[in-house]
Design a protein around this motif. Sequence first.
Motif, PDB file in Angstrom:
ATOM      1  N   ARG A 714      32.037 -69.807 -23.970  1.00 33.64           N
ATOM      2  CA  ARG A 714      32.951 -68.672 -24.158  1.00 33.64           C
ATOM      3  C   ARG A 714      32.181 -67.402 -24.516  1.00 33.64           C
ATOM      4  NH1 ARG A 714      38.166 -68.381 -25.439  1.00 33.64           N
ATOM      5  NH2 ARG A 714      37.735 -67.256 -27.388  1.00 33.64           N
ATOM      6  N   LEU A 715      31.129 -67.540 -25.297  1.00 31.88           N
ATOM      7  CA  LEU A 715      30.315 -66.371 -25.651  1.00 31.88           C
ATOM      8  C   LEU A 715      29.632 -65.792 -24.412  1.00 31.88           C
ATOM      9  CD1 LEU A 715      28.606 -67.622 -28.949  1.00 31.88           C
ATOM     10  CD2 LEU A 715      30.422 -65.911 -28.751  1.00 31.88           C
ATOM     11  N   VAL A 716      29.118 -66.669 -23.549  1.00 29.92           N
ATOM     12  CA  VAL A 716      28.446 -66.216 -22.336  1.00 29.92           C
ATOM     13  C   VAL A 716      29.413 -65.460 -21.431  1.00 29.92           C
ATOM     14  CG1 VAL A 716      27.360 -66.990 -20.183  1.00 29.92           C
ATOM     15  CG2 VAL A 716      26.660 -67.996 -22.351  1.00 29.92           C
ATOM     16  N   LEU A 717      30.648 -65.943 -21.327  1.00 30.72           N
ATOM     17  CA  LEU A 717      31.646 -65.338 -20.440  1.00 30.72           C
ATOM     18  C   LEU A 717      32.396 -64.180 -21.089  1.00 30.72           C
ATOM     19  CD1 LEU A 717      33.113 -68.629 -18.923  1.00 30.72           C
ATOM     20  CD2 LEU A 717      31.449 -67.081 -17.871  1.00 30.72           C
ATOM     21  N   GLN A 728      40.942 -64.848 -20.158  1.00 31.50           N
ATOM     22  CA  GLN A 728      39.892 -65.747 -20.646  1.00 31.50           C
ATOM     23  C   GLN A 728      39.755 -66.946 -19.709  1.00 31.50           C
ATOM     24  OE1 GLN A 728      40.593 -66.785 -24.736  1.00 31.50           O
ATOM     25  NE2 GLN A 728      40.988 -64.656 -25.342  1.00 31.50           N
ATOM     26  N   PHE A 729      38.516 -67.254 -19.327  1.00 28.79           N
ATOM     27  CA  PHE A 729      38.273 -68.413 -18.474  1.00 28.79           C
ATOM     28  C   PHE A 729      38.423 -69.713 -19.265  1.00 28.79           C
ATOM     29  CE2 PHE A 729      35.724 -64.970 -16.582  1.00 28.79           C
ATOM     30  CZ  PHE A 729      36.224 -64.976 -15.291  1.00 28.79           C
ATOM     31  N   VAL A 730      37.997 -69.695 -20.535  1.00 28.47           N
ATOM     32  CA  VAL A 730      38.073 -70.876 -21.387  1.00 28.47           C
ATOM     33  C   VAL A 730      38.907 -70.512 -22.610  1.00 28.47           C
ATOM     34  CG1 VAL A 730      36.776 -72.609 -22.681  1.00 28.47           C
ATOM     35  CG2 VAL A 730      35.796 -71.629 -20.593  1.00 28.47           C
ATOM     36  N   LEU A 731      40.015 -71.187 -22.775  1.00 31.06           N
ATOM     37  CA  LEU A 731      40.902 -70.925 -23.906  1.00 31.06           C
ATOM     38  C   LEU A 731      40.515 -71.810 -25.079  1.00 31.06           C
ATOM     39  CD1 LEU A 731      44.332 -70.803 -22.022  1.00 31.06           C
ATOM     40  CD2 LEU A 731      43.008 -68.858 -22.876  1.00 31.06           C
ATOM     41  N   TYR A 759      39.217 -76.982 -26.325  1.00 31.09           N
ATOM     42  CA  TYR A 759      39.053 -75.967 -25.289  1.00 31.09           C
ATOM     43  C   TYR A 759      39.709 -76.418 -23.982  1.00 31.09           C
ATOM     44  CZ  TYR A 759      35.591 -74.235 -28.575  1.00 31.09           C
ATOM     45  OH  TYR A 759      34.978 -73.769 -29.712  1.00 31.09           O
ATOM     46  N   GLU A 760      40.133 -75.422 -23.229  1.00 26.78           N
ATOM     47  CA  GLU A 760      40.809 -75.716 -21.966  1.00 26.78           C
ATOM     48  C   GLU A 760      40.486 -74.616 -20.955  1.00 26.78           C
ATOM     49  OE1 GLU A 760      45.394 -75.573 -20.595  1.00 26.78           O
ATOM     50  OE2 GLU A 760      44.968 -76.973 -22.250  1.00 26.78           O
ATOM     51  N   ILE A 761      40.114 -75.036 -19.742  1.00 27.41           N
ATOM     52  CA  ILE A 761      39.825 -74.061 -18.683  1.00 27.41           C
ATOM     53  C   ILE A 761      41.142 -73.519 -18.130  1.00 27.41           C
ATOM     54  CG2 ILE A 761      38.895 -73.789 -16.350  1.00 27.41           C
ATOM     55  CD1 ILE A 761      36.720 -75.738 -17.055  1.00 27.41           C
TER      56      ILE A 761
END
Length: 780
Positions: A714-717, A728-731, A759-761
């Motif tokens: 999540r930090l990278v994205l 958000q790509f990853v919730l 986490y969920e995509i």
Amino acid sequence: MAFFTEEHFSLLQQWNGIHMDGTSEAHQEAYAGLKTAYDITGHWAEAVASRIGPGAYVKIRRRPTNQAGNFSSYNWAKIYPSPSSPTNLAYTVGIDAAQVFLVKIDTVGNPPQQQAYTTIRGNDDDASGIVGILPKADGLRMSMDQLVDWTVKKIADFRPDYDEIVKQLALADLTDLQILGHFDGKPAFREYRERWTIEESALFCRLARLTHDLGLDWWHISRGVQVRFGWKEPNTERANAVLGTVQGKTRRTISIRRTINGMETVRRRPLTAELLTELEDALSEASLVAEGILPPGRKLTGRWPDQLDPDGDAVIDEDKDESETDLDDRGPLNRIYYGPPGTGKTFTVSRLLQEDYEQRADVEGVSEWRSQYILENMGALSWWEAVAAAMYDLGGRASVTQLLGHPFVQAVSATKGRSKNVRETLHTTILTKTVSGIGDGAIRIFSRAGAGEFELTGDWETVCAPLVELVRLSRQEPDAGSIVRRHAFVTFHQSFGYEEFVEGLRPVLSDDDEGSVRYHIKNGVFKDICERARQAPQHRFAIVIDEINRGNISKIFGELITLIEADKREGMPNQVTVVLPYSGDPFTIPQNIDIIGTMNTADRSLALMDTALRRRFEFVSLPPETRKSEGYPLANADIVIGEHTVDVARILETINRRIELLYDRDHCIGHAYLTPIASLRDQQKRLATLGAIFQLKIIPLLEEYFFGDWRKIRLVLGDNQKSHASHQFVLEFSQNEELVAELFGETHEMDTLLSRPRYEIQKSAFTDAESYVGIYTTMR
């Protein structure tokens, strides 16, 4: 001799301006008819040139369509009075859709002096002193000789004449020595070109005149004697556009980087008169502007090297292409390209091989191509098949001695790794396949034909039909697409060893009917390419080792790890010779062998490389490329959806900066993952492709890098900084206490589990442009 007809003029008038459709029968018939007219125009021009003077020569396009693929309103040929005539002024003869025969003095290629020429010519009709027009009806009543007489008389009556127009327009060409003088500011080039023959100098100067008159610039590069031509502004390090390169100390070769007006790219072809004629037909101001080689409206002649770098220093051109380094300027190359996955390592090596280690067979490598063809197609034959093919090639009859020296048999020997007792093998093979021979085999195609000779017999034509076809193909001349490849490719892996790379005992299926297995000493891929290089010292060869860091270097190279050093090569002062353990043969590595490797730093860091390997190789880093200038992988890759513009290069740059901090530089993401986007025109398709790349490639790769640590992903994205959860790509969610109790009971004592987020995509984010914009807009 054929002559013009009424139909030729009708075709010019009927088809003028129509785009050529190669699938239409009517278009093909019109094209063929007009091409015949071009052939007649060529005969006309040649006859006129022979009357003008001994040095006059003709250039003719011979194509009824123009650069846009439309049928032209005329066909014509250019006649130059002498080899030193300026290339942008010529006599032209031809027929026109206006139903006339024409001869005039005309400009070629729209030079900067075009306006001044128009003033001299005046109206483009019979009133002009340099235009001759003959009505169609009058011309068709003439013979070719009469048409030539009329043309020569008109040329003689032109006022001003050709030479006077050359003076008025200041078109007089520089002499060859004057042209070469513009390049001599670099001493290395001057020393190099002083060894050229008169013919080689003339060809180079002809190329220089052609490109210079069209407005192209010439410049030296900082290393070697290579010169380039294209578009380059003074006092700039990087060229605006490079069209071609001339290089090579032992032979002049030219590379053309762009497809121009139907002429395909050229890689290191010898500089010949035929190639220059192709270039002269293809190059024009319009074609160069269309390809971005020249800016629109540039009405200047090109600049010479001493005008771009008046101090005599070579231009430091940032548009360096390692594959174009003059091969004669360097010794053996031991190089490893390294970088994260997807940074173009294999692409870089493939381009290097194409440009430095491959050659069109029909240019000057016919014999080498034939040897390559025989090795690739005959080497896999069994012994009896090799004997039958060789015997057929020798006329159906041969002795064992003749067969032993035949290329087909030698190819099988090389493939099977046999260098000893081959004569005995051939003799035994023939005896087992003779009509009254030993053994119980069904194939009986040989018989004795006298003292020490054998011949094909029985039903050999049926049995050997595939071999006869192979022999026929081996005798053919290579076509234009045939390539001589002076390289080999291998991939290292954990079980790859010395036996596959250098030499070793390998099982070989026997030719006898029982199919027994024997063991022979067989050459490995590296030893084979060394033997080829030793036979052709005038050329460079390469062995490419993909994933070089995945193999056990000590196990694979063995004693050869010492020999690969430049000063330990064959013929060098510190040459080292080793005795190979299996064959007992002495072995050295030729100087003209280059060893090129690739390694993925995500698999193994450069710091962990074998020390012996590091010392013997140079390392070239290929980091992710995020520049967006023309010519770079992600140029024109942006995605525009409504009011949002997704900057793909900036996405990659931002993600990699975060990966470098959270992990390391070796695990960045390469630009190759994203390059498919640039080839798509539809913006929605671009977005869909970007979504698929993220969902199926980039996020799984990040999951592998961070061992499933979704917080770091999540930090990278940039998901942790996005204000809208829909982007958000990853919730990230907190654990559901009721669900935990349901699964483990009220007394689960799993308080730490409750504190851990889940986490969920979010699949919908991959089709939303704002999700991608949010990756980099959060950066301060």
